[in-house]
Write an enzyme that holds these catalytic residues in place. Structure first.
Site: not given
Ligand code: A3P
Length: 296
Positions: A49, A52, A109, A139, A228-229, A231-232, A257
């Protein structure tokens, strides 16, 4: 009925050297430890979280020089083999990585002490992304609620205790982050922070470009920033996990997400939990120079 029992069994954690891991991973441990890394491997390393999926998408876009079509051929979980992944009868992470042509980009991880030794022996490149502990906990809590093959987190109050005691899959956040931070100058490690990525994504992407030995022009960089935003990536079925069956990830409970912000912990931690956490944090992180941003 059989399905429920099977999933129930999969939720179990077993330990390796005191670190709780998915039982199927532990059952496959000798294969994982014998994994043969190669000198040109790049390993994406994170505590769960911590961003990744985000860094995977960034790395993939850099590797393909910003060509969205090349990145969008396969779902993100299948792009970079997950070394400790084991879920028979599917091929394991080790098997997938072994079948992959070089140069390989892999992910894990695992904390430093559990990494297959050949990664150190071959002086591989490591790209570590760290996220502040409080947002990470929030998260992870929501992820364990929606993830049907990880243990049920219980209430937030219960999960708070589980997280600080490190009894979550992949073990304590504190030791994981400290372990990778302490060795950052001894190996080829690029150490990034989720919060820096939120603050200035282009700047952090440039570091990754450089680390991967690439040279991309400004327009490509800008395109990667856009693609890589949050929203996208939230609306992209290749990154938002929407193709994973509900019996594994139930996004009606919490989306994968979810928010993607810094500081959501403030919506979860009570004042007394926050004070207690800060005290525990000071004790567990004593002596390290790592600094996290808790709010933007
Ligand atoms: P949240 O649960 O706080 O929204 P992982 O990929 O390690 O499992 O991490 C997931 C976390 O990264 C989630 O956090 C997810 O929303 C966030 N995340 C993934 N892509 C993102 C992006 N482009 N910008 C910001 N946060 C992102």
């Amino acid at each position: 009925m059989a399905m429920t029992t099977e999933l129930g069994e999969q939720k179990q954690l077993k330990e390796v050297a005191g670190i709780p891991l998915q039982a199927t991973t532990v059952d496959n441990w000798s294969q994982i430890q014998k994994f043969e890394a190669k000198p040109d491997d790049l390993l994406i390393c994170t505590y769960p979280k911590s961003g990744t999926t985000w860094i995977q998408e960034i790395v993939d876009m850099i590797e393909h020089n910003g060509d969205v079509e090349k990145c969008q051929q396969v779902i993100i979980q299948h792009r970079h083999p997950f070394i400790e992944w084991a879920r028979p009868p599917q091929p394991s992470g080790v098997e997938k990585a072994s079948a992959m042509p070089s140069p390989r980009i892999l992910r894990t991880h695992l904390p430093t002490q559990l990494l297959p030794p050949s990664f150190w022996e071959n002086n591989c490149k490591f790209l570590y992304v760290a996220r502040n502990a409080k947002d990470c906990m929030v998260s992870y809590y929501h992820f364990q609620r929606m993830n049907q093959i990880l243990p049920d987190p219980g209430t937030w109050e219960e999960y708070f205790e589980t997280f600080i005691s490190g009894k979550v899959p992949w073990g304590p956040w504190f030791d994981h982050v400290k372990g990778w931070w302490e060795i950052r100058d001894r190996y080829e490690i690029l150490f990034l922070f989720f919060e820096d990525m939120k603050r200035n994504l282009k700047h952090e992407i440039q570091k990754v470009v450089h680390f991967m030995g690439k040279n991309l022009d400004e327009t490509v960089l800008d395109k990667i920033v856009q693609e890589t935003s949050f929203e996208k990536m939230k609306e992209n079925p290749l990154t938002n996990r929407s193709t994973v069956p509900k019996s594994i990830l139930d996004q009606s409970i919490s989306p994968f997400m979810r928010k993607g912000t810094v500081g959501d912990w403030k919506n979860h931690f009570t004042v007394s939990q926050n004070e207690r956490f800060d005290q525990i944090y000071r004790e567990k992180m004593e002596g390290t120079s790592i600094k996290f941003c808790m709010d933007l």
